[in-house]
Structure formats: C-alpha cells, structure tokens
Design a protein around this motif. Sequence first.
Motif, short mmCIF file in Angstrom:
data_model
loop_
_atom_site.label_atom_id
_atom_site.label_comp_id
_atom_site.label_asym_id
_atom_site.label_seq_id
_atom_site.Cartn_x
_atom_site.Cartn_y
_atom_site.Cartn_z
N VAL A 1 1.12 0.38 -0.17
CA VAL A 1 1.85 0.91 0.98
C VAL A 1 3.26 0.35 0.98
O VAL A 1 3.45 -0.86 1.06
N GLY A 2 4.24 1.22 0.86
CA GLY A 2 5.63 0.77 0.86
C GLY A 2 5.94 -0.22 -0.25
O GLY A 2 6.78 -1.08 -0.09
N GLY A 3 5.22 -0.11 -1.35
CA GLY A 3 5.41 -1.03 -2.47
C GLY A 3 4.61 -2.32 -2.36
O GLY A 3 4.68 -3.17 -3.24
N PHE A 4 3.84 -2.47 -1.29
CA PHE A 4 3.04 -3.69 -1.08
C PHE A 4 1.56 -3.37 -1.25
O PHE A 4 1.11 -2.28 -0.91
N ILE B 1 -1.46 -5.47 5.00
CA ILE B 1 -0.59 -5.52 3.84
C ILE B 1 -0.14 -6.95 3.56
O ILE B 1 -0.05 -7.78 4.46
N ASP B 2 0.12 -7.21 2.30
CA ASP B 2 0.61 -8.50 1.81
C ASP B 2 2.12 -8.34 1.66
O ASP B 2 2.59 -7.74 0.70
N ALA B 3 2.87 -8.85 2.65
CA ALA B 3 4.33 -8.63 2.66
C ALA B 3 5.02 -9.72 3.46
O ALA B 3 4.42 -10.33 4.34
N LEU C 1 -1.67 -5.22 10.18
CA LEU C 1 -1.60 -6.66 10.01
C LEU C 1 -0.78 -6.96 8.77
O LEU C 1 -1.09 -6.48 7.68
N VAL C 2 0.28 -7.74 8.94
CA VAL C 2 1.09 -8.21 7.82
C VAL C 2 0.70 -9.65 7.54
O VAL C 2 0.77 -10.50 8.44
N LEU C 3 0.27 -9.91 6.30
CA LEU C 3 -0.03 -11.28 5.87
C LEU C 3 1.16 -11.78 5.06
O LEU C 3 1.51 -11.21 4.04
N TRP D 1 -7.96 -10.15 -3.06
CA TRP D 1 -6.62 -10.69 -2.83
C TRP D 1 -6.50 -11.32 -1.45
O TRP D 1 -5.75 -12.29 -1.28
N ILE D 2 -7.24 -10.81 -0.47
CA ILE D 2 -7.20 -11.44 0.86
C ILE D 2 -7.88 -12.80 0.80
O ILE D 2 -7.37 -13.79 1.34
N ALA D 3 -9.01 -12.89 0.12
CA ALA D 3 -9.67 -14.18 -0.06
C ALA D 3 -8.75 -15.16 -0.78
O ALA D 3 -8.69 -16.35 -0.42
#
Length: 126
Positions: free
Chosen positions: A12-15, A29-31, A55-57, A95-97
Amino acid sequence: MEKRAPVTPKTVGGFRGVECVFLNPYLVIDAPIATDVSKLYAEFAARHGLQAKLLVLDRSTNPIGAYYYNLNGRHGAAPMTGLVTLGYLRTQVDWIADVMKGDTIQTPSSVEIVPKVTLIGSNACS
C-alpha cells in the motif's frame, strides 16, 4: 475468542501491509509516522465504510510506534479493538511478529501492552 479473521497481505503506497477484518476492518502498514496516510485511509474506508481503521507501525521508536487512524484522523491512543487486532496479527503475519520486539507499543499518549490473542473453535484461521 472464536472469530473468523482472514488476513490479506498488501503493498500500500509502497509500504508492506496487511488487511484484516477482525473486530473492525483494519489496514496495518509498516511506515514512518511522517507518512501522509490520508489517501491510503480514504481508499480503504471507501471499501469498508465508517468502521475502517488504519494502523501505522513505525519501527524508529522503542517500543515500536503505533498510530491508529479512523474517520476523524489520528487517534490519540490505542483503541481496544486495535490492540486486540494487533495481538492477533502478530500471531499470523511474520513481518508484524518481527517488528514487535516485545509486548508493548508506543502511542502518542502512552505505552500500551498488546494482548496475546488465541482463536479457538471451528471458524478459527489455521
């Protein structure tokens, strides 16, 4: 907790990200927190309605930064549904873990404990 909760990986949006409809529809997303997520949220909400959450991590903080968004913009804390959804996702998404170094997150207002979530019953995801 018995619940069916499909998890769908997304870019999403490059993330890297993931969609999960658990207690509410969530896009995670991881951003970096500096990312403008207004367009990402609007597109997600167009598909999921007023219950949609983002949720942005942000891995630049310790503990990891967690920034929740809803229709009104960025939330000042971690909503309960967001904590439970994150607790579930860290058992389902590698990846969240990996980015969750412990059981806590840093929100704009406090450090929060992310609960351990286990699904039971015939509708549980494998």
